[in-house]
Design a protein around this motif. Structure first.
Motif, mmCIF file in Angstrom:
data_model
loop_
_atom_site.group_PDB
_atom_site.id
_atom_site.type_symbol
_atom_site.label_atom_id
_atom_site.label_comp_id
_atom_site.label_asym_id
_atom_site.label_seq_id
_atom_site.Cartn_x
_atom_site.Cartn_y
_atom_site.Cartn_z
ATOM 1 N N CYS A 62 44.568 63.513 88.477
ATOM 2 C CA CYS A 62 43.276 63.060 87.961
ATOM 3 C C CYS A 62 42.440 62.393 89.050
ATOM 4 O O CYS A 62 41.213 62.329 88.954
ATOM 5 C CB CYS A 62 43.480 62.079 86.810
ATOM 6 N N GLN A 63 43.115 61.906 90.082
ATOM 7 C CA GLN A 63 42.423 61.212 91.161
ATOM 8 C C GLN A 63 42.152 62.097 92.364
ATOM 9 O O GLN A 63 41.121 61.947 93.035
ATOM 10 C CB GLN A 63 43.254 59.989 91.602
ATOM 11 N N SER A 68 34.524 64.465 92.135
ATOM 12 C CA SER A 68 33.448 64.387 91.142
ATOM 13 C C SER A 68 32.421 65.489 91.362
ATOM 14 O O SER A 68 31.914 66.086 90.403
ATOM 15 C CB SER A 68 32.770 63.011 91.223
ATOM 16 N N PRO A 79 33.315 65.099 83.462
ATOM 17 C CA PRO A 79 34.137 64.591 82.356
ATOM 18 C C PRO A 79 35.265 63.707 82.872
ATOM 19 O O PRO A 79 35.661 63.805 84.037
ATOM 20 C CB PRO A 79 34.696 65.867 81.726
ATOM 21 N N SER A 80 35.757 62.850 82.016
ATOM 22 C CA SER A 80 36.901 62.018 82.378
ATOM 23 C C SER A 80 38.171 62.846 82.303
ATOM 24 O O SER A 80 38.338 63.666 81.399
ATOM 25 C CB SER A 80 37.017 60.820 81.426
ATOM 26 N N LYS A 82 42.133 63.432 81.656
ATOM 27 C CA LYS A 82 43.196 62.901 80.788
ATOM 28 C C LYS A 82 44.529 63.348 81.370
ATOM 29 O O LYS A 82 44.792 64.536 81.496
ATOM 30 C CB LYS A 82 43.056 63.440 79.366
ATOM 31 N N CYS A 93 46.545 66.921 84.959
ATOM 32 C CA CYS A 93 45.294 66.304 84.502
ATOM 33 C C CYS A 93 44.442 67.360 83.836
ATOM 34 O O CYS A 93 44.361 68.501 84.300
ATOM 35 C CB CYS A 93 44.535 65.685 85.675
ATOM 36 N N TRP A 95 40.620 68.216 82.047
ATOM 37 C CA TRP A 95 39.205 67.877 81.873
ATOM 38 C C TRP A 95 38.617 68.872 80.886
ATOM 39 O O TRP A 95 38.915 70.066 80.952
ATOM 40 C CB TRP A 95 38.452 67.999 83.187
#
Length: 204
Positions: A62-63, A68, A79-80, A82, A93, A95
C-alpha cells in the motif's frame, strides 16, 4: 472486502481495473506450491536472468507498490489502499472506485518460494486465460485468470523478480470499459509501474 481476498485465494487454490481514464491497474497470485526440493525454475516457467533482491518485497504494497501519481493515472483520482495479509502468500493492497467498478491490487508473494514456477504448476492447468507476456523491464511475466465467467473484465499478471519470488498485479475493469479494453493489457501496464517502483527501491 471478501472479493479482494477471494481473487487471490482462488488463484492459490489452483485454479484490475481500467478506469474512466482508460489506464492500467495491478494484482495477484500463485497456486499450489511445488515440493521445496524442486529445482527452480520448473513446470515451464522461464528463468529470471537479471533478478531483483527479495528485499524489494519486504515493504507494505500500500505504501510502495504504486505512487499517488500512478494511482491517479489509473483511476483519475487517488483511492485509499486497503491492505490484506494473505497468510499463505504475503501482503496485498487493494484500491478501488466503487462508483465505476474499477479495481486494482498488488500482492507480494513472500510466504512461498516458488516464484513463477508455482504459478505455472498450479494456475496454468486450470486457467481460462493464459498469456505469456514479453518481459516487463527484463523480468518474465504471465497474464492469467481462472474465472470462467470473467474473461472480459478481470486479469492478473504475475511477474518473477527472481526464480524464487514474484508479485501479482490484478485488475478489474470499470463498468464503462468492459468489452472495450483488454484487461490483461491494462494489468500489464500496472505491473510495469510496480516494476519501476521496485527497481527504484533496489537502487537499480
Amino acid at each position: 472486502m471478501a472479493l479482494r481476498i477471494s481473487w487471490r485465494l482462488v488463484a492459490l487454490s489452483g485454479i484490475a481495473a481500467a478506469v474512466a481514464s482508460c489506464s492500467s491497474h495491478p494484482v495477484a497470485t500463485p497456486a499450489s506450491t511445488p515440493p521445496p526440493s524442486a529445482t527452480l525454475p520448473h513446470s515451464g516457467a522461464p528463468k529470471v536472468s537479471h533478478p531483483l533482491p527479495a528485499s524489494v518485497l519486504s515493504g507494505d504494497p500500500c505504501q510502495d507498490a504504486l505512487t499517488s501519481d500512478q494511482l491517479k493515472l489509473i483511476f483519475g483520482m487517488v483511492p485509499s489502499g486497503k491492505r490484506d495479509d494473505i497468510g499463505s502468500l504475503g501482503p496485498e493492497c487493494n484500491w478501488n472506485n466503487v462508483d465505476t467498478g474499477a479495481m486494482t491490487a498488488v500482492g507480494y508473494t513472500t510466504q512461498q518460494a516458488g516464484g513463477l514456477s508455482a504459478v505455472y504448476a498450479g494456475t496454468k492447468p486450470q486457467a481460462t486465460i493464459w498469456r505469456e507476456l514479453p518481459p516487463i523491464q527484463g523480468l518474465p511475466a504471465v497474464a492469467h485468470s481462472t474465472f470462467p465467467n470473467r474473461r472480459n473484465d478481470f486479469c492478473q499478471v504475475s511477474v518473477g523478480i527472481s526464480d524464487e519470488h514474484s508479485f501479482d498485479a490484478s485488475l478489474a475493469l470499470s463498468f464503462a470499459k468492459v468489452g472495450k479494453v483488454d484487461a490483461c493489457d491494462v494489468a500489464a501496464r500496472v505491473a510495469d509501474m510496480v516494476v519501476t517502483n521496485l527497481r527504484h527501491k533496489a537502487g537499480a
